[in-house]
Enzyme design. Structure first.
Site, short mmCIF file in Angstrom:
data_model
loop_
_atom_site.label_atom_id
_atom_site.label_comp_id
_atom_site.label_asym_id
_atom_site.label_seq_id
_atom_site.Cartn_x
_atom_site.Cartn_y
_atom_site.Cartn_z
N HIS A 136 73.18 -5.80 -115.80
CA HIS A 136 74.21 -5.67 -116.85
C HIS A 136 75.58 -5.37 -116.23
O HIS A 136 76.58 -6.01 -116.57
CB HIS A 136 73.84 -4.57 -117.85
CG HIS A 136 75.01 -4.19 -118.72
ND1 HIS A 136 75.39 -4.92 -119.82
CD2 HIS A 136 75.91 -3.19 -118.60
CE1 HIS A 136 76.48 -4.37 -120.34
NE2 HIS A 136 76.82 -3.33 -119.63
N HIS A 141 79.91 -7.27 -116.39
CA HIS A 141 81.27 -6.72 -116.35
C HIS A 141 82.16 -7.28 -115.25
O HIS A 141 83.37 -7.37 -115.42
CB HIS A 141 81.22 -5.20 -116.14
CG HIS A 141 80.81 -4.44 -117.37
ND1 HIS A 141 81.66 -4.25 -118.44
CD2 HIS A 141 79.66 -3.82 -117.70
CE1 HIS A 141 81.05 -3.52 -119.36
NE2 HIS A 141 79.81 -3.26 -118.96
N GLU A 182 82.34 -4.38 -124.26
CA GLU A 182 80.90 -4.66 -124.32
C GLU A 182 80.52 -5.82 -125.25
O GLU A 182 79.65 -6.61 -124.93
CB GLU A 182 80.12 -3.41 -124.77
CG GLU A 182 80.14 -2.26 -123.77
CD GLU A 182 79.38 -2.52 -122.48
OE1 GLU A 182 78.71 -3.55 -122.36
OE2 GLU A 182 79.49 -1.68 -121.57
N SER A 201 75.33 -10.38 -120.75
CA SER A 201 74.16 -10.06 -119.95
C SER A 201 72.88 -10.07 -120.79
O SER A 201 71.82 -9.71 -120.29
CB SER A 201 74.33 -8.68 -119.29
OG SER A 201 74.47 -7.67 -120.26
N1 HBI Z 1 78.60 5.36 -117.49
N2 HBI Z 1 77.69 4.15 -115.74
C1 HBI Z 1 78.28 4.19 -116.96
N3 HBI Z 1 78.52 3.01 -117.60
C2 HBI Z 1 79.10 3.00 -118.82
O1 HBI Z 1 79.33 1.91 -119.38
C3 HBI Z 1 79.46 4.22 -119.42
C4 HBI Z 1 79.20 5.39 -118.72
N4 HBI Z 1 79.54 6.57 -119.26
C5 HBI Z 1 80.25 6.67 -120.46
C6 HBI Z 1 80.41 5.41 -121.19
N5 HBI Z 1 80.05 4.28 -120.66
C7 HBI Z 1 80.93 5.45 -122.58
O2 HBI Z 1 81.46 6.69 -122.90
C8 HBI Z 1 81.92 4.37 -122.95
O3 HBI Z 1 81.63 4.13 -124.31
C9 HBI Z 1 83.34 4.71 -122.89
FE FE Z 2 78.43 -2.09 -120.02
#
Ligand code: HBI
Ligand code: FE
Length: 284
Positions: A136, A141, A182, A201
């Site tokens: 993913h 991304h 997303e 994804s």
């Molecule tokens: N951590 N590794 C990872 N990937 C994410 O997409 C992610 C996260 N922590 C917080 C988060 N997303 C969310 O708070 C987002 O919605 C901003």
């Molecule tokens: Fe993501």
């Protein structure tokens, strides 16, 4: 351990990933030699299936940048992608053990460092996994981080996130992340396409989001978007549509402080709500 693991939503399953490896900023080394041949095979199968689905469904910028991930033979080394990504847009991939808390997440984005989970799903989760894995995070991304305006948007999102966090508006801003980075859709000259990583994804949601008559698609409006709750374990009931990455970047130029107040005053909407002021987008 240096840092605490994170669980989102209501899952009772313990978080995957070894947070003992993480530094204080939640980054870790990508332990590339720890991947098994089965892990690489899972990557290869996911990559081949998903790339075959892209034409007519993924946005042009994504399809154009996908080869920048390198060969689909094995899970890429993040350092190798960085050799191409840094000169392209100044972004850098960093490994993380899985989901990390909001504040360090926003801090990394604000510094143009994109956190990539380093483990890959098990074969029995091939079609669906709730939390992000390396497929993913990388496949979904990273291609658009090669797109300069989109890459700038993600950094601006991170900087805005730090402010939102301090204002207690993290949850409202996370809805913007959800419905753009997303699950965003974009109108190209030749039709609707996906640019959100959660869609790109996913084999099921890619076709569903772009072609199914079931979900509603509405033009992105910041207040409308931040009012809207989202589903983490089902296809989205609502997709927000942009016309260009420039539009997305410009929409997020102003200070959001007054917007958070008006979003709170207007109140939450359910994931499938429809309201009179929506500008619905119908399928061509
Ligand atoms: N951590 N590794 C990872 N990937 C994410 O997409 C992610 C996260 N922590 C917080 C988060 N997303 C969310 O708070 C987002 O919605 C901003
Ligand atoms: Fe993501």
């Amino acid at each position: 351990m240096a840092v605490e693991p994170v669980v989102y939503g209501t899952s009772t399953r313990p978080p995957r990933g070894d947070y003992a490896r993480a530094r204080d900023d939640y980054t870790c080394e990508q332990d590339w030699s720890a991947y098994t041949e089965a892990d690489h095979a899972t990557w290869r199968r996911l990559f081949d299936r998903q790339s075959a689905l892209l034409p007519g469904l993924a946005c042009d910028a994504f399809i154009k940048a996908l080869p920048s991930l390198g060969t689909s033979d094995h899970i890429p080394r993040f350092d190798e992608i960085n050799q191409r990504l840094k000169p392209a847009t100044g972004w850098e991939l960093v490994a993380v053990p899985g989901l990390i808390p909001e504040r360090p997440f926003f801090e990394l984005l604000a510094k143009r460092r994109f956190p990539v989970t380093d483990w890959i799903r098990q074969p029995e989760e091939f079609d669906y996994i709730v939390e992000p894995d390396v497929f993913h995070d990388l496949f979904g991304h990273v291609p658009l981080l090669f797109s300069p305006v989109f890459a700038d948007y993600v950094q601006r999102y991170g900087a805005g996130g730090l402010k939102a966090h301090d204002l207690g508006a993290g949850e409202l801003l996370s809805r913007l992340y959800w419905y753009t980075i997303e699950f965003g859709l974009i109108r190209q000259a030749d039709g609707l396409r996906a640019y959100g990583a959660g869609i790109l994804s996913s084999s099921g949601e890619l076709r569903h989001s772009v072609t199914s008559p079931q979900p509603q698609r509405i033009a992105l409006d910041l207040q409308r978007c931040m009012r809207t709750r989202y589903k983490i374990d089902d296809f989205q009931a609502t997709y927000f549509v942009i016309d260009s990455f420039d539009q997305l970047f410009e929409l997020t130029t102003p200070d959001f402080t007054p917007l958070y107040e008006s979003v709170r005053a207007a109140g939450d909407l359910s994931a499938d709500a429809s309201i009179a002021s929506d500008s619905p987008i119908t399928l061509g």
